[in-house]
Structure formats: structure tokens, C-alpha cells
Design an enzyme around this catalytic site. Structure first.
Site, PDB file in Angstrom:
ATOM      1  CB  SER A  15     -29.381  22.051  29.152  1.00 37.88           C
ATOM      2  OG  SER A  15     -28.516  21.045  28.689  1.00 37.88           O
ATOM      3  CB  SER A  28     -26.964  14.424  34.273  1.00 37.94           C
ATOM      4  OG  SER A  28     -26.183  14.510  35.442  1.00 37.94           O
ATOM      5  CG  ASN A  63     -24.027  11.266  27.821  1.00 35.10           C
ATOM      6  OD1 ASN A  63     -23.171  11.380  26.963  1.00 35.10           O
ATOM      7  ND2 ASN A  63     -24.029  10.260  28.677  1.00 35.10           N
ATOM      8  CE1 TYR A  64     -29.890  12.568  27.572  1.00 33.10           C
ATOM      9  CE2 TYR A  64     -28.647  11.540  29.352  1.00 33.10           C
ATOM     10  CZ  TYR A  64     -29.417  11.428  28.217  1.00 33.10           C
ATOM     11  OH  TYR A  64     -29.705  10.199  27.692  1.00 33.10           O
ATOM     12  CB  ILE A  65     -25.579  19.327  31.963  1.00 40.12           C
ATOM     13  CG1 ILE A  65     -26.581  18.762  32.972  1.00 40.12           C
ATOM     14  CG2 ILE A  65     -25.227  20.763  32.324  1.00 40.12           C
ATOM     15  CD1 ILE A  65     -26.046  18.674  34.389  1.00 40.12           C
TER      16      ILE A  65
END
Length: 907
Positions: A656, A859, A862-864
Site C-alpha cells: 500500500s 496485490s 488483498n494488499y493494496i
């Protein structure tokens, strides 16, 4: 030694144990002349073997790698075609290089260095090298921002009681303070403790069966209020009242949106609901026996089976086309063992005369009749008419409707996985040791229902009863049961777009945002501890470095007899890391979901030295790299910086924070929507490479690119036709604009144009045919007679006329102006639109080709932080649909709505 005598048997059981202390002599011995010529990786499966003298892994002779396995089930020599799987013991008779190479896969996942930057076609520097340079400046920004946040907080803090001050200082004070003393002394204290010898598992990774009793506690949030800088933008407006609905959960009436992100935050967040109503779970249909003419054959003889045994045989028979499973000897062995148990329990098999048939040899079983039957059923379903498929779907929807929604605190919330998984054969990921075992049918007697005290308990199927009924308002699941393969607990939860799931996502990203103010101290401390004299501290610092810099998962111990042999940072084995002077580390292991993790990275020189030390003889294949560190210990250490901080938070934070920095200075001014999308995707791609979210090129990629290329050529062909129309309107345009302006684009050759003309004509015929069929369906629905076939022939004349027209244009290079009252201005506008379309398609092609080896979705989802995407879309007028599908828009509704009036929101 840092371990007590009691711990030594465990250490020996786990392999060779590193010394507890690092002497200066040992430290110097691990260093070599860094100016020496870099040698190739001695066991890099990408490059093949090299001479043993170049090995820096800590032993003289190379061992076989457990991350590359021979999974060709029929012939051990045909291993090149097999996927990755767990290494089978004693496959290799010796340690020869040839034997290792014989098991090398044909296709490796792409190294990060192979993913080039699309927009810089004249620059050969790989994307990971460019990202490494960007990350240096991003990390400097992170350090400045962390200090600024803490400084700003200290200014805003008001005088508080001494006790409160002490508590706050414990949370935020540098580790040189009170907390620091405790942490620094950890190394010394390790002399009397087990200091890292692996004997406990991370709670976050522990099997559910070990944690089920503590489920309510697991849902409790971290104590204390969320800091101001990490809270969602609140409008301080009360939550909107929910409109009263019918008690019928499947009634599709509208109700006011529940904007939980605007609602006041609860003091006690451990209570998840006050009232909860639902209709339980949907069981799979009962088994239908095979027709009398369809039988399992044993040694060529049709056999009769009990209905339970017949169902199990059908599981295998229906899978005959899945060769990678049914040809797997482990799959066959596990299936046959379970099948025999069912046979023994149900009376065995008999022939047509009723004589006993002793089934004892798997190779004599013939499932072909069963496969043919199920395959024919599948084909029959596919061949159904639209009306029949529509009717089937309506019946299915009607059956599922009562289970799709629940009442959560009076709100209608969608349930995610309300269907009980049907029985079948367990596949497992990778080389799972239990693949092929029979998954039993789940009965109501195995299921626990969680529901409100005053709610009506769902009625179990007739003749059955639930295992238990409970009213745990600290749990977020509606039903649970234990499956028989791994003893894992399955849960029925709310859907991804529910408020409770949204709040969980929000907390995850807020936790990552909170890490912003601690990241500089964490990096400073682990950089210092990379040279610690205490081996446990040095291993821990090295692990945190790898997790922070390369987004490795923490990993954990595995029960290799019952689970696939996968690894993460803390559970890396000797054979999973290859070192190449002066600072290159090659990772090659099976990660989460048995997906191969392969990457070559450049690390700090001290980290390289440490890894060399952790592989120091007498360590060998199978020994742990981080033998004095567990995931539990690592997370406990991280939590001393910030409450709730664990290794997995680093992936979310780095993804992020990196994305936020990459998006800040994008050249979006005067860019088209398609260009903005590509700029966003380029940033997403860099983050995906940072997180190592790679994939092999899909089988259909080339065909997709070819189709997209044809669309670009088609747009260029249409642009050529428009230019010819200018001449048709005004012949002087040819002299005015020059001959070159009216020639074919260099991409359009004669052969392609002829094929394209044929394609356009055939496309027209298809459209006419579909329109004709649709009109007839409409007439039939209205009770009118369908059009006769001659009507279709009449309509097809339009395609014939198009064929003649296009062929004439090709011969004469003259195109008659089309449209109502065509003018030069109108045609020029169409030419400009064609240029825009061509540019958009070319950007799309470049974007798609750049993404062929990178999984952007992982990404992004789930992650950004989704608020970054929502802000980008809002700020630069890009439809959010270009980034999030309908399902994701529902999942991230909280993110889209919470920043819709705040385009200046920052991660």
C-alpha cells in the site's frame, strides 16, 4: 550454547543447530573478497549446474533439491513434463549433477529481472532494478513521515496521569528505553531459555482444530482506541436507520444502506452482533444410483456394490479425464485404501450371480462405464436449450433463496458459503500426502449452528438433528463442522460484501497504516541486529529484513505426514536458498498453496554473510536456515513495537505504501482514460513484482494478443476507408494532403486485408442470423408465427452486398462516402475518433502483454488499500469499473464511499 540441555534432543531432531553466539572470527570467516568476479549460482535450476568450487552455500558437494520433484507417474524418465510436487524420498540414487538436471522443470516462473518496463522500450534495465531504486527513495520518505507523525502526536498530546503516560511510552518509546531494555536483554536471557529452538507454532498459522475453543477470544480486537491518523474518515453522523423488512429473508426489498464506516466506533468491538437469524445450511442432493447397465468392472467382470460403495467408485470414475490426479500413484493408493474400507463395511462386491468378488488389486478396476455415464450426463446438460437452462437456474435459485441472506442486527446481510461441500475425493494442493482420500458426506449431526437466543433455530433435514446450538455473539460464523481429511473446521461466514467482512478489511489496512509511524525504528533496529553477537537476534533480524524487503511470508512448521511440504521465511530449509557472490540470493521453494516461489534478489552484504553463516557446515539438505527462530517468537518481537503487529502486516504496508508513492507523481495531465488506466496498472505491476505475485504465461495469451492485434489492424483499416471518403467528397484532398496520407498503414498487408474483408462479411452474416433467431423467439413468445426461411435469405442479401462493396473498394482503392450528408468536417471527426480508438487498443495490448507474467489481482485485492484505487479513480475521472469488477465494488463499497468526498485522502 543458548539452549538448555533439555532442549538439545529437540535441536538434534530438527537437524544441525547453529551456535548460540557469533564470534568475531566466525563473522570474518563468512566474508570473502566482494570485488571477486561474481560466479553463477551453483544449483540454480534456471542456469543448470556449475563446478563445485564455486559453491558458497556452506558445503562442498551439491545435494538434490526438495523443491523440484519427479511427478511423472508412469515413467521416472519423463519428469520434464510434470508439475512441481513434494520430493519423494530416495528418488535419486546419488548426488550427481545429471540426476538433478533430469528433474528440472521445462518452464520456470519468470524471475523479476525478466519483466521489462513497457513504456521504456529503449531501456533494458529490468523492472525490479528500477523498483529497487524507487524503493530507496520511498523508504527515505517513510522514515521522514514516521518521525513527523510521532512528532505531531507528541505535540497534540495533553498532560495525562503518570500511569497513562507510562503506558503510552511503553507503546511508542524507542527500544533504547524501557521496552528496549527488555528486548535487548532478550538475547542474554536466552541463555536460560530455549532461545529459538523450534518447539512452538505461530497462533496465526495453527490448525483450527487446535484453536477452536478459543474462537471467541480470537475475534476480540486489540485493546485501546485506534489512533487518529489511522482511523477511517468519519463524518460523525449517526448510522442510518434500517428500514423494517419482511421476516422473509429472500424478499428482495430495498433498505437504507448501512454506512458502518460513518457510524460511531464501538467501545467494545468484541461483541459482533446483538441479534442473528438465519436458515442454516444447504445440503448437497442425495446420491442417485447408477443405471443397471452401468457397472464398475473388476478383472473384466461387472460387479454389484452397496449404494455407498458405488458412490465412492463414482467419485473416481467421474475423474478419469483428470489424468494428473487419477494417474498419481499416491492418489490411487489413498483412494483404493478408503474404497476397500467402504467395501468391507458394506458387504463387499458380488457378480451378477451373487457370488462374492474379492477386490484386492487396484490395477484390475475398470471405471470406464461410470465415466462414460457421467460424461454423457454432462454433455446433455450443456446441450439443453436456453429455456431449459433458464428453468434449471430458476429452480436452483428458488432452492438456495432461503439460505442466501441472514438477519444480522436487523440488517439483511448476504451469506457467503452456505452450501455444505458435497462428498468426493480430496485433491489437495501440490504434492499433498492425503490426495485421493474420500471426503465423507457431512451430516447435520456434525454441524454446530450459531444463532441468536431469541431466533428460530433452523430445522434440520427430516430424521436428523444438529450437533449443537450455540449463541456466541463474539463469533462471526453461522455454522461450523469438522471435515474428515485433515480434521480442519469449516465455517459458514457472511459474504465478502457484508459489513462484518468490510470492517475486517478496514482493520487490516488501518493496521498497516499504523505501521507507518514505527517502520523507521523497526528498520533501524533490525539493521543493527544483523551484526548481533547473539545468533537468535541475528537470525531474527535477517528474517525481518527478508520479510520487509522481499515480502516473504513468515512461514511455519508443517506436519509433513498430513500436509503438503510448503515453506515461508522462518521455515526455509538449507536447500531452499542458493548464494551467489557477491550479494545475490536465489530462493526456490514451494510457498503458500504449493505455488513455486522462485526469485533471484540482491541483498545487503551483511545479509548475504548471515545467510552464508546459517548454511555453515555441518548443515545439509533438510536442515532449517533459521533454526533459532519461530514464527511465534518473530511476531512476539514485532508486537513490542506496535500492538497487533505481525509479519503479515509488512506485506500490506509495503504494498500500500509503495502504491501510494508511485501514484503521487504520475503524469496524468491531459492523459486519456485508457492512458490513466495503464499508468495505474504500471504502478500495480511494480507492487505485484515487489510481492512476487507472478504467474506463468497463460496458454491462451498468444491467441488473445493476436486477436487484439487484429482489432488494432481493423481500426486502421477503417481509418484508411475514412480517408478515402475524403477524396470521394473532394478529389482535391489527395493533392492537398499528399499521397502518403491515403496509403495503407504499414501493418496492413494485402493478404490480411483480404482475410479481414471475409471476416467482416461473415460477422455481418452472424449478426443477421442472431437477429433473425431473436425476432422469431419474440414472435413465438407473443403467440405469432415465426418468420419463414425466405425472410432470412432476404436479410442475408445485405451481407452479400457488403461483400461486393468491400471487394470493389479493395480493387479500385476508392471508397464511397457513407452516412447522411457527409462532409469533410464530419469525416475528419470520424478519423480522429479512429485514432483515439487505435491508441486505446494499443495501450490495452501493451498493458495486457506487460501483465502476462504478473498477477495484478492478488496485490490489488488483498494488499493494496482499496481507498488508494478509489481516490485515484475519483480524482482523475476514471470510472471505478475500470479497476474493480462488480463483485469487488460490492466488497470494497466501504472504501469507495468513505473517500468519495475526500480525494485528498492518503494512505
Amino acid at each position: 550454547m543458548s539452549s538448555s540441555d533439555d532442549d538439545m534432543p529437540l535441536a538434534r531432531a530438527n537437524g544441525h543447530l547453529s551456535a548460540s553466539k557469533v564470534s568475531k572470527a566466525d563473522d570474518r570467516a563468512m566474508d570473502v573478497d566482494s570485488s571477486a568476479e561474481a560466479m553463477p549460482a551453483p544449483i540454480s535450476v534456471r542456469n543448470g549446474p556449475v563446478d563445485n568450487h564455486s559453491r558458497v552455500n556452506g558445503s562442498g558437494k551439491r545435494k538434490s533439491r526438495s523443491s523440484i520433484a519427479n511427478v511423472s507417474y508412469k515413467d521416472a524418465s519423463d519428469s520434464d513434463d510434470g508439475p512441481l510436487a513434494k520430493r519423494q524420498k530416495k528418488i535419486v540414487a546419488d548426488d550427481s549433477d545429471d540426476e538433478v538436471l533430469s528433474r528440472k522443470p521445462k518452464k520456470l516462473p519468470p524471475a523479476a529481472s525478466e519483466t521489462a518496463v513497457l513504456e521504456d522500450s529503449d531501456d533494458d534495465k529490468p523492472l525490479n532494478a528500477k523498483l529497487a531504486q524507487k524503493r530507496k527513495s520511498i523508504e527515505k520518505n517513510a522514515e521522514k513521515e514516521a518521525k513527523a507523525i510521532r512528532a505531531n502526536e507528541s505535540k497534540q498530546k495533553k498532560p495525562t496521569p503518570k500511569k497513562a503516560i507510562k503506558e503510552e511510552s511503553d507503546d511508542d518509546a524507542p527500544l533504547a528505553g524501557a521496552k528496549g531494555k527488555k528486548r535487548v536483554s532478550n538475547g542474554a536471557a536466552s541463555k536460560s531459555k530455549a532461545n529459538g529452538v523450534k518447539k512452538e507454532e505461530s497462533d496465526s498459522d495453527a490448525p483450527i482444530r487446535k484453536k477452536i475453543k478459543a474462537a471467541p477470544a480470537k475475534t476480540a480486537p486489540a485493546k485501546g482506541k485506534v489512533k487518529a491518523e489511522s482511523s477511517a474518515p468519519a463524518k460523525k453522523t449517526p448510522a442510518k436507520k434500517v428500514k423494517e423488512e419482511s421476516a422473509d429473508p429472500d424478499e428482495e426489498d430495498e433498505e437504507a444502506e448501512y454506512r458502518w464506516w460513518d457510524a460511531p466506533k464501538k467501545e467494545d468491538d468484541s461483541i459482533k452482533w446483538t441479534t442473528l437469524e438465519h436458515n442454516g445450511v444447504l445440503f448437497p442432493p442425495a446420491y442417485e444410483s447408477l443405471p443397471k447397465n452401468v457397472r464398475l468392472l473388476y478383472d473384466g467382470v461387472p460387479v454389484n456394490l452397496d449404494v455407498e460403495a458405488e458412490e465412492v467408485a463414482g467419485f473416481f470414475g467421474a475423474m478419469l479425464h483428470q489424468k494428473h490426479h487419477v494417474d498419481n500413484p499416491v492418489f490411487q493408493q489413498n483412494f483404493f485404501k478408503d474404497f476397500k474400507e467402504v467395501l468391507d463395511r458394506t458387504g463387499g462386491a458380488t457378480d451378477r450371480q451373487g457370488n462374492k468378488v474379492n477386490i484386492k488389486d487396484f490395477s484390475k478396476l475398470d471405471f470406464q462405464q461410470i465415466y462414460d455415464y457421467y460424461h454423457a450426463q454432462s454433455e446433455a446438460r450443456k446441450a439443453k436449450s436456453k429455456e431449459e437452462k433458464k428453468a434449471d437456474k430458476a429452480e436452483k435459485d428458488k432452492l438456495e433463496a432461503p439460505f442466501m441472506y441472514c438477519r444480522w442486527d436487523g440488517r439483511k446481510e448476504k451469506v457467503g458459503n452456505f452450501r455444505v461441500e458435497p462428498p468426493g475425493l480430496f485433491r489437495g494442493r501440490g504434492a499433498h500426502p492425503k490426495t485421493g482420500k474420500v471426503k465423507h458426506r457431512v451430516l447435520p449431526e456434525q454441524i454446530t449452528i450459531n444463532i441468536g437466543k431469541d431466533a428460530k433455530v433452523p430445522q434440520p433435514p427430516e430424521g436428523h438433528k444438529w450437533k449443537a446450538i450455540q449463541h456466541d455473539n463474539k463469533a462471526t460464523w453461522l455454522a461450523t463442522w469438522q471435515e474428515n481429511i485433515n480434521g480442519a473446521y469449516k465455517y459458514v461466514m457472511l459474504a465478502a460484501n457484508s459489513a462484518i467482512k468490510g470492517q475486517s478489511d478496514w482493520k487490516k489496512f488501518e493496521k498497516a497504516r499504523e505501521l507507518k509511524k514505527h517502520i523507521d525504528r523497526i528498520r533501524k533496529d533490525y539493521t543493527r541486529d544483523l551484526k548481533s553477537e547473539v545468533m537468535a537476534d541475528r537470525q531474527r533480524a535477517t528474517a525481518v529484513y527478508l520479510i520487509d524487503k522481499f515480502a516473504l511470508r513468515a512461514g511455519n512448521e508443517k506436519d509433513t505426514e498430513n500436509e503438503a511440504e510448503t515453506a515461508g521465511c522462518c521455515s526455509l530449509k538449507y536447500e531452499h536458498i542458493t548464494l551467489r557472490e557477491p550479494q545475490t540470493v536465489i530462493f526456490d521453494f514451494l510457498g503458500k498453496d504449493s505455488i513455486r516461489y522462485y526469485d533471484e534478489v540482491t541483498v545487503d552484504r551483511q545479509v548475504f554473510k548471515n545467510l552464508r553463516m546459517f548454511k555453515k557446515p555441518p548443515k545439509k539438505d533438510g536442515d532449517d536456515i533459521f533454526d533459532r527462530l519461530t514464527t511465534t517468537q518473530l511476531n512476539k518481537h514485532l508486537s513490542s513495537y506496535m500492538q497487533g503487529l505481525s509479519a503479515k502486516v509488512f506485506r500490506t504496508y509495503n504494498a500500500s505504501y509503495t502504491m501510494a508513492n508511485l501514484l503521487k507523481n504520475l503524469p496524468v495531465n491531459n492523459a486519456s482514460v485508457q492512458e490513466k488506466i495503464k499508468l495505474y496498472n504500471d504502478c500495480n505491476r511494480e507492487v505485484a513484482i515487489l510481492c512476487n505475485h507472478k504467474r506463468t504465461v497463460g496458454a491462451g495469451h498468444e491467441a488473445q494478443m493476436e486477436k487484439l492485434g487484429d482489432r488494432i489492424k481493423g481500426a486502421k483499416y477503417q481509418k484508411w476507408r475514412l480517408k478515402q471518403m475524403l477524396v470521394d467528397i473532394d478529389p482535391k484532398q489527395r493533392k492537398k494532403r499528399g499521397t502518403e496520407y491515403f496509403e495503407y498503414d504499414e501493418d496492413l498487408d494485402e493478404s490480411w486485408i483480404q482475410d479481414h474483408i471475409a471476416f467482416l462479411v461473415e460477422e455481418q452474416r452472424t449478426k443477421i442470423q442472431k437477429k433473425f433467431e431473436k425476432d422469431n423467439e419474440k414472435r413465438q413468445a407473443e403467440g405469432e408465427k415465426p418468420f419463414p426461411d425466405k425472410e432470412l435469405k432476404e436479410r442475408m442479401k445485405a451481407a452479400d452486398e457488403l461483400d461486393k462493396k468491400l471487394k470493389k473498394e479493395y480493387r479500385t482503392k476508392k471508397v464511397e462516402a457513407e452516412g447522411k450528408s457527409p462532409t469533410i468536417d464530419k469525416i475528419e471527426q470520424l478519423i480522429n475518433k479512429a485514432d483515439e480508438r487505435i491508441k486505446a487498443l494499443e495501450l490495452q495490448a501493451a498493458d495486457r502483454d506487460g501483465n502476462k507474467e504478473v498477477a495484478l489481482g492478488t496485490s490489488k485485492i488483498n494488499y493494496i488499500d482499496p481507498r488508494l484505487t478509489a481516490v485515484f479513480a475519483k480524482k482523475f475521472d476514471v470510472p471505478i469499473e475500470k479497476f474493480f469488477s462488480k463483485t469487488l465494488r460490492e466488497k470494497f463499497n466501504w472504501a469507495i464511499k468513505s473517500v468519495e468526498d475526500n480525494v485528498d485522502w492518503e494512505f
